[in-house]
Design a protein around this motif. Structure first.
Motif, PDB file in Angstrom:
ATOM      1  N   MET A   1       6.443   4.862   0.447  1.00  0.00           N
ATOM      2  CA  MET A   1       6.135   3.556   1.024  1.00  0.00           C
ATOM      3  C   MET A   1       4.602   3.613   1.212  1.00  0.00           C
ATOM      4  N   ARG A   2       3.844   2.584   0.695  1.00  0.00           N
ATOM      5  CA  ARG A   2       2.466   2.520   0.994  1.00  0.00           C
ATOM      6  C   ARG A   2       2.068   1.450   2.066  1.00  0.00           C
ATOM      7  N   VAL A   3       1.285   1.887   2.799  1.00  0.00           N
ATOM      8  CA  VAL A   3       0.812   0.876   3.959  1.00  0.00           C
ATOM      9  C   VAL A   3      -0.399   0.941   3.899  1.00  0.00           C
ATOM     10  N   LEU A   4      -0.822  -0.445   4.404  1.00  0.00           N
ATOM     11  CA  LEU A   4      -2.305  -0.823   4.671  1.00  0.00           C
ATOM     12  C   LEU A   4      -2.628  -0.945   6.054  1.00  0.00           C
ATOM     13  N   LEU A   5      -3.583   0.052   6.793  1.00  0.00           N
ATOM     14  CA  LEU A   5      -3.924  -0.187   8.155  1.00  0.00           C
ATOM     15  C   LEU A   5      -5.278  -0.755   8.066  1.00  0.00           C
ATOM     16  N   VAL A   6      -5.305  -1.855   8.761  1.00  0.00           N
ATOM     17  CA  VAL A   6      -6.626  -2.495   8.978  1.00  0.00           C
ATOM     18  C   VAL A   6      -7.011  -2.421  10.461  1.00  0.00           C
ATOM     19  N   GLU A   7      -7.881  -1.401  10.601  1.00  0.00           N
ATOM     20  CA  GLU A   7      -8.141  -1.346  12.362  1.00  0.00           C
ATOM     21  C   GLU A   7      -9.732  -0.661  12.232  1.00  0.00           C
TER      22      GLU A   7
ATOM     23  N   ALA B   1      -5.413  -5.788   0.623  1.00  0.00           N
ATOM     24  CA  ALA B   1      -4.151  -6.554   0.460  1.00  0.00           C
ATOM     25  C   ALA B   1      -3.710  -7.346  -0.670  1.00  0.00           C
ATOM     26  N   GLN B   2      -4.923  -8.068  -1.095  1.00  0.00           N
ATOM     27  CA  GLN B   2      -4.796  -8.885  -2.327  1.00  0.00           C
ATOM     28  C   GLN B   2      -4.894  -8.121  -3.810  1.00  0.00           C
ATOM     29  N   GLU B   3      -5.388  -6.970  -3.716  1.00  0.00           N
ATOM     30  CA  GLU B   3      -5.695  -6.324  -4.978  1.00  0.00           C
ATOM     31  C   GLU B   3      -4.750  -5.159  -5.210  1.00  0.00           C
ATOM     32  N   THR B   4      -3.947  -4.636  -4.049  1.00  0.00           N
ATOM     33  CA  THR B   4      -3.027  -3.651  -4.247  1.00  0.00           C
ATOM     34  C   THR B   4      -1.666  -4.139  -3.801  1.00  0.00           C
ATOM     35  N   GLU B   5      -0.647  -3.493  -4.294  1.00  0.00           N
ATOM     36  CA  GLU B   5       0.521  -3.939  -3.861  1.00  0.00           C
ATOM     37  C   GLU B   5       1.051  -2.764  -2.678  1.00  0.00           C
ATOM     38  N   PHE B   6       1.424  -3.635  -1.488  1.00  0.00           N
ATOM     39  CA  PHE B   6       1.683  -2.427  -0.260  1.00  0.00           C
ATOM     40  C   PHE B   6       2.945  -3.170   0.293  1.00  0.00           C
ATOM     41  N   ASP B   7       3.632  -1.997   0.722  1.00  0.00           N
ATOM     42  CA  ASP B   7       5.082  -2.161   1.414  1.00  0.00           C
ATOM     43  C   ASP B   7       5.027  -3.046   2.790  1.00  0.00           C
ATOM     44  N   VAL B   8       3.943  -2.825   3.704  1.00  0.00           N
ATOM     45  CA  VAL B   8       3.964  -3.266   4.563  1.00  0.00           C
ATOM     46  C   VAL B   8       2.165  -2.899   5.080  1.00  0.00           C
TER      47      VAL B   8
ATOM     48  N   ASN C   1       0.528 -14.322  -0.431  1.00  0.00           N
ATOM     49  CA  ASN C   1       1.686 -13.075  -0.494  1.00  0.00           C
ATOM     50  C   ASN C   1       2.534 -13.513   0.717  1.00  0.00           C
ATOM     51  N   THR C   2       3.724 -13.971   0.355  1.00  0.00           N
ATOM     52  CA  THR C   2       4.870 -14.444   1.398  1.00  0.00           C
ATOM     53  C   THR C   2       5.642 -13.650   1.737  1.00  0.00           C
ATOM     54  N   HIS C   3       5.613 -12.335   0.974  1.00  0.00           N
ATOM     55  CA  HIS C   3       6.815 -11.251   1.387  1.00  0.00           C
ATOM     56  C   HIS C   3       6.226  -9.920   2.086  1.00  0.00           C
ATOM     57  N   VAL C   4       5.119  -9.568   2.015  1.00  0.00           N
ATOM     58  CA  VAL C   4       4.781  -8.029   2.531  1.00  0.00           C
ATOM     59  C   VAL C   4       4.751  -8.410   3.927  1.00  0.00           C
ATOM     60  N   PRO C   5       5.678  -7.354   4.580  1.00  0.00           N
ATOM     61  CA  PRO C   5       5.577  -7.388   6.119  1.00  0.00           C
ATOM     62  C   PRO C   5       4.376  -7.113   6.658  1.00  0.00           C
ATOM     63  N   ILE C   6       4.148  -7.801   7.992  1.00  0.00           N
ATOM     64  CA  ILE C   6       2.679  -7.763   8.448  1.00  0.00           C
ATOM     65  C   ILE C   6       3.165  -7.417  10.116  1.00  0.00           C
ATOM     66  N   LEU C   7       2.668  -6.298  10.513  1.00  0.00           N
ATOM     67  CA  LEU C   7       2.812  -6.046  11.975  1.00  0.00           C
ATOM     68  C   LEU C   7       1.383  -5.826  12.532  1.00  0.00           C
ATOM     69  N   MET C   8       1.236  -6.896  13.550  1.00  0.00           N
ATOM     70  CA  MET C   8       0.053  -7.204  14.221  1.00  0.00           C
ATOM     71  C   MET C   8      -0.488  -6.221  15.295  1.00  0.00           C
TER      72      MET C   8
END
Length: 232
Positions: free
Chosen positions: A1-7, A40-47, A70-77
């Motif tokens: 699973m691939r995660v994008l972390l924006v922090e 997030a727009q250039e790479t496919e992430f799972d969350v 992208n209406t599908h990728v889950p986003i946790l804020m």
């Protein structure tokens, strides 16, 4: 699973990334909203794990723009704020969940797994080839009716190969998706883990699904699915 972390907080980002990678996730990190949206727009992430208070562009705006494409990728804020209106704003803009700092990593991990399970309901729940099955949402693997214990990294490698079954994948692609593009992973590490999988998935069952394509990489054979009774 691939995660994008924006922090933007380096200490928080590093701690979350270490924890996620120990659990078998591949983590890409961005330090500001503009970079996070681009990744997030250039790479496919799972969350996507997205802080609200970010330089360059707020997490609210990143979430809004991401949902437009992208209406599908889950986003946790994530946020240091604490209030029902902040939570409502995040959810109204398209976030799937909300966590207030400070938080327990155990809770964050549980929330992410819950989002991934929920998101997988719209996709094929099991991956498979022949009598090999993998359940990403429950982190379980079977060959026939025999459950196979895999480490987090072995599971991630098996999932990567199954999602590309029938296709040759290079050592570089495996290192990037199963470990991390920023890590110094040489080809020997990939070979070692391929060997681990062969010992667990193939040899005990007289199978030879994982093959080496000399000079190119590895391929997991795409075999017709056999009917098996998956334990519940």
């Amino acid at each position: 699973m691939r995660v994008l972390l924006v922090e933007d907080d380096l200490a928080i980002s590093a701690a979350i990334a270490r924890g996620l990678e120990a659990e078998g996730f591949v983590t890409d990190a961005a330090r500001d909203g503009v970079s996070g949206l681009w990744m997030a727009q250039e790479t496919e992430f799972d969350v996507v794990v997205l802080d609200i208070m970010l330089p360059g562009m707020s997490g609210y705006e990143v979430c809004r723009r991401l949902r437009q494409v992208n209406t599908h990728v889950p986003i946790l804020m994530l946020t240091a704020k604490d209030g029902e209106f902040d939570e409502a704003d995040a959810l109204d803009l398209g976030a799937d969940d909300y966590l207030t700092k400070p938080f327990s990593f155990v809770v964050l991990l549980a929330r992410l797994r819950a989002l991934l399970r929920r998101n997988s309901a719209t996709r094929e729940p099991l991956l498979g080839s022949g009598d090999l099955r993998l359940d990403p949402s429950r982190a379980l693997c079977w060959r026939g009716n025999v459950e196979i214990a895999l480490t987090a990294r072995e599971f991630a490698l098996t999932e990567f190969l199954l999602r590309r079954k029938g296709h040759v994948v290079s050592r570089a692609a495996i290192a990037e998706h199963v470990w991390n593009a920023d890590l110094d992973i040489d080809s020997n590490v990939v070979e070692v883990y391929i060997g681990y999988l062969r010992k667990k998935l193939d040899r005990p069952f007289a199978a030879s699904d994982i093959s080496t394509v000399r000079g190119l990489g590895y391929r997991l054979e795409d075999r017709p699915l056999t009917v098996i009774d998956i334990p519940k």
